[in-house]
Design a protein around this motif. Structure first.
Motif, PDB file in Angstrom:
ATOM      1  N   GLU A   8      69.786  56.645  19.928  1.00 13.91           N
ATOM      2  CA  GLU A   8      70.393  57.933  19.229  1.00 13.91           C
ATOM      3  C   GLU A   8      70.161  58.160  18.079  1.00 13.91           C
ATOM      4  O   GLU A   8      70.576  59.305  17.414  1.00 13.91           O
ATOM      5  CB  GLU A   8      71.275  56.821  18.619  1.00 13.91           C
ATOM      6  CG  GLU A   8      72.800  57.514  17.161  1.00 13.91           C
ATOM      7  CD  GLU A   8      73.278  56.717  17.062  1.00 13.91           C
ATOM      8  OE1 GLU A   8      73.879  56.452  15.288  1.00 13.91           O
ATOM      9  OE2 GLU A   8      73.848  56.136  17.909  1.00 13.91           O
ATOM     10  N   ASP A   9      68.675  57.317  16.963  1.00  9.02           N
ATOM     11  CA  ASP A   9      68.112  58.170  16.063  1.00  9.02           C
ATOM     12  C   ASP A   9      67.086  59.466  16.761  1.00  9.02           C
ATOM     13  O   ASP A   9      66.941  60.244  15.291  1.00  9.02           O
ATOM     14  CB  ASP A   9      67.529  57.291  15.172  1.00  9.02           C
ATOM     15  CG  ASP A   9      67.931  56.211  14.815  1.00  9.02           C
ATOM     16  OD1 ASP A   9      69.486  55.652  15.099  1.00  9.02           O
ATOM     17  OD2 ASP A   9      67.841  55.708  13.325  1.00  9.02           O
ATOM     18  N   TYR A  10      66.457  58.913  17.636  1.00  5.21           N
ATOM     19  CA  TYR A  10      65.155  60.260  18.200  1.00  5.21           C
ATOM     20  C   TYR A  10      65.949  60.919  19.253  1.00  5.21           C
ATOM     21  O   TYR A  10      65.295  61.338  19.457  1.00  5.21           O
ATOM     22  CB  TYR A  10      64.382  59.576  18.710  1.00  5.21           C
ATOM     23  CG  TYR A  10      63.574  58.209  17.462  1.00  5.21           C
ATOM     24  CD1 TYR A  10      62.473  59.110  16.821  1.00  5.21           C
ATOM     25  CD2 TYR A  10      63.483  57.379  17.156  1.00  5.21           C
ATOM     26  CE1 TYR A  10      61.799  58.678  15.614  1.00  5.21           C
ATOM     27  CE2 TYR A  10      62.263  56.494  16.896  1.00  5.21           C
ATOM     28  CZ  TYR A  10      61.993  56.752  15.978  1.00  5.21           C
ATOM     29  OH  TYR A  10      61.125  56.605  15.215  1.00  5.21           O
ATOM     30  N   GLN A  11      67.369  61.102  19.462  1.00  2.00           N
ATOM     31  CA  GLN A  11      67.942  62.083  20.090  1.00  2.00           C
ATOM     32  C   GLN A  11      66.874  62.294  21.362  1.00  2.00           C
ATOM     33  O   GLN A  11      66.345  63.312  22.043  1.00  2.00           O
ATOM     34  CB  GLN A  11      67.993  62.712  19.282  1.00  2.00           C
ATOM     35  CG  GLN A  11      69.395  63.692  18.011  1.00  2.00           C
ATOM     36  CD  GLN A  11      70.333  62.845  18.436  1.00  2.00           C
ATOM     37  OE1 GLN A  11      71.192  63.973  19.719  1.00  2.00           O
ATOM     38  NE2 GLN A  11      70.579  61.700  18.362  1.00  2.00           N
ATOM     39  N   VAL A  12      66.936  60.784  22.039  1.00  2.42           N
ATOM     40  CA  VAL A  12      66.241  60.697  23.541  1.00  2.42           C
ATOM     41  C   VAL A  12      66.925  60.384  24.604  1.00  2.42           C
ATOM     42  O   VAL A  12      67.781  59.277  24.464  1.00  2.42           O
ATOM     43  CB  VAL A  12      64.881  60.745  22.591  1.00  2.42           C
ATOM     44  CG1 VAL A  12      63.631  61.323  22.552  1.00  2.42           C
ATOM     45  CG2 VAL A  12      65.053  58.978  23.100  1.00  2.42           C
ATOM     46  N   ARG A  13      66.477  60.282  25.865  1.00  7.21           N
ATOM     47  CA  ARG A  13      67.215  58.877  26.373  1.00  7.21           C
ATOM     48  C   ARG A  13      66.812  59.186  28.132  1.00  7.21           C
ATOM     49  O   ARG A  13      65.532  59.160  27.896  1.00  7.21           O
ATOM     50  CB  ARG A  13      68.080  60.709  27.923  1.00  7.21           C
ATOM     51  CG  ARG A  13      68.802  59.651  28.695  1.00  7.21           C
ATOM     52  CD  ARG A  13      69.912  59.040  27.621  1.00  7.21           C
ATOM     53  NE  ARG A  13      71.359  59.500  27.047  1.00  7.21           N
ATOM     54  CZ  ARG A  13      72.164  58.852  26.039  1.00  7.21           C
ATOM     55  NH1 ARG A  13      71.572  57.821  26.607  1.00  7.21           N
ATOM     56  NH2 ARG A  13      71.937  59.871  25.276  1.00  7.21           N
ATOM     57  N   PHE A  14      66.012  57.487  27.614  1.00 10.96           N
ATOM     58  CA  PHE A  14      64.980  56.687  28.181  1.00 10.96           C
ATOM     59  C   PHE A  14      65.202  56.709  29.811  1.00 10.96           C
ATOM     60  O   PHE A  14      66.056  57.047  30.311  1.00 10.96           O
ATOM     61  CB  PHE A  14      65.372  55.452  28.336  1.00 10.96           C
ATOM     62  CG  PHE A  14      64.621  55.029  26.710  1.00 10.96           C
ATOM     63  CD1 PHE A  14      63.458  54.206  27.319  1.00 10.96           C
ATOM     64  CD2 PHE A  14      64.932  54.724  25.571  1.00 10.96           C
ATOM     65  CE1 PHE A  14      62.979  53.582  25.645  1.00 10.96           C
ATOM     66  CE2 PHE A  14      64.315  54.384  24.204  1.00 10.96           C
ATOM     67  CZ  PHE A  14      63.168  54.012  24.371  1.00 10.96           C
ATOM     68  N   ARG A  15      64.901  57.505  30.441  1.00 10.51           N
ATOM     69  CA  ARG A  15      64.622  57.435  32.307  1.00 10.51           C
ATOM     70  C   ARG A  15      64.678  56.137  32.719  1.00 10.51           C
ATOM     71  O   ARG A  15      64.601  55.234  32.252  1.00 10.51           O
ATOM     72  CB  ARG A  15      63.834  58.443  32.827  1.00 10.51           C
ATOM     73  CG  ARG A  15      63.520  59.288  31.700  1.00 10.51           C
ATOM     74  CD  ARG A  15      62.174  60.312  32.651  1.00 10.51           C
ATOM     75  NE  ARG A  15      62.513  61.883  31.870  1.00 10.51           N
ATOM     76  CZ  ARG A  15      63.019  63.222  32.418  1.00 10.51           C
ATOM     77  NH1 ARG A  15      64.032  63.361  32.995  1.00 10.51           N
ATOM     78  NH2 ARG A  15      63.334  64.526  31.513  1.00 10.51           N
ATOM     79  N   ASP A  16      65.165  56.214  33.765  1.00 11.51           N
ATOM     80  CA  ASP A  16      65.192  54.616  34.699  1.00 11.51           C
ATOM     81  C   ASP A  16      64.058  54.302  35.022  1.00 11.51           C
ATOM     82  O   ASP A  16      63.744  52.353  34.957  1.00 11.51           O
ATOM     83  CB  ASP A  16      66.032  54.703  35.689  1.00 11.51           C
ATOM     84  CG  ASP A  16      67.752  55.398  35.564  1.00 11.51           C
ATOM     85  OD1 ASP A  16      68.465  54.762  34.443  1.00 11.51           O
ATOM     86  OD2 ASP A  16      68.066  55.198  36.522  1.00 11.51           O
ATOM     87  N   SER A  17      63.071  55.365  34.716  1.00 10.67           N
ATOM     88  CA  SER A  17      61.386  54.700  35.008  1.00 10.67           C
ATOM     89  C   SER A  17      61.124  53.729  33.675  1.00 10.67           C
ATOM     90  O   SER A  17      59.938  53.452  34.120  1.00 10.67           O
ATOM     91  CB  SER A  17      60.996  55.811  35.440  1.00 10.67           C
ATOM     92  OG  SER A  17      60.235  57.161  34.743  1.00 10.67           O
ATOM     93  N   ALA A  18      61.387  54.836  32.446  1.00  3.91           N
ATOM     94  CA  ALA A  18      61.351  53.936  31.520  1.00  3.91           C
ATOM     95  C   ALA A  18      62.003  51.932  30.963  1.00  3.91           C
ATOM     96  O   ALA A  18      61.797  51.845  30.184  1.00  3.91           O
ATOM     97  CB  ALA A  18      61.226  54.928  29.811  1.00  3.91           C
ATOM     98  N   LEU A  19      62.902  51.986  32.037  1.00  2.43           N
ATOM     99  CA  LEU A  19      63.567  50.910  31.467  1.00  2.43           C
ATOM    100  C   LEU A  19      63.318  49.655  32.213  1.00  2.43           C
ATOM    101  O   LEU A  19      63.048  49.048  33.448  1.00  2.43           O
ATOM    102  CB  LEU A  19      64.747  51.146  32.075  1.00  2.43           C
ATOM    103  CG  LEU A  19      65.772  52.027  31.565  1.00  2.43           C
ATOM    104  CD1 LEU A  19      67.647  52.333  31.764  1.00  2.43           C
ATOM    105  CD2 LEU A  19      65.770  51.593  29.651  1.00  2.43           C
TER     106      LEU A  19
END
Length: 84
Positions: A48-59
């Motif tokens: 929310e704060d950085y307006q990004v979306r974690f990709r599945d590979s980063a989870l």
């Protein structure tokens, strides 16, 4: 290193990190009190704060292992979103 906002977001999720102690890129987030629920909440806050979306590979647990790895992941996503 990282911007001030990143540390302001991260610190409340680290109950074992004293306020006067420095947060370093090598700081182990689990050792500082980041648990699984905190990880999920932190993920949402960072997106929310950085307006990004974690990709599945980063989870992965590795992404949330240290402050430095987590920041590198967020920074990489910010660069991708501005390049795209």
């Amino acid at each position: 290193m990282w911007d001030d906002r990143f540390e302001q977001i991260l610190r409340p999720f680290l109950p074992f990190l004293p306020p006067q102690e420095e947060l370093t890129p090598e700081s182990d987030l689990k050792d500082l009190g980041l648990d699984s629920l905190g990880t999920v909440q932190l993920l949402g806050t960072l997106e929310e704060d950085y307006q990004v979306r974690f990709r599945d590979s980063a989870l992965t647990m590795d992404t949330f292992r240290t402050a430095g790895v987590l920041w590198d992941t967020v920074r990489g996503m910010m660069q991708q979103s501005t390049a795209g």
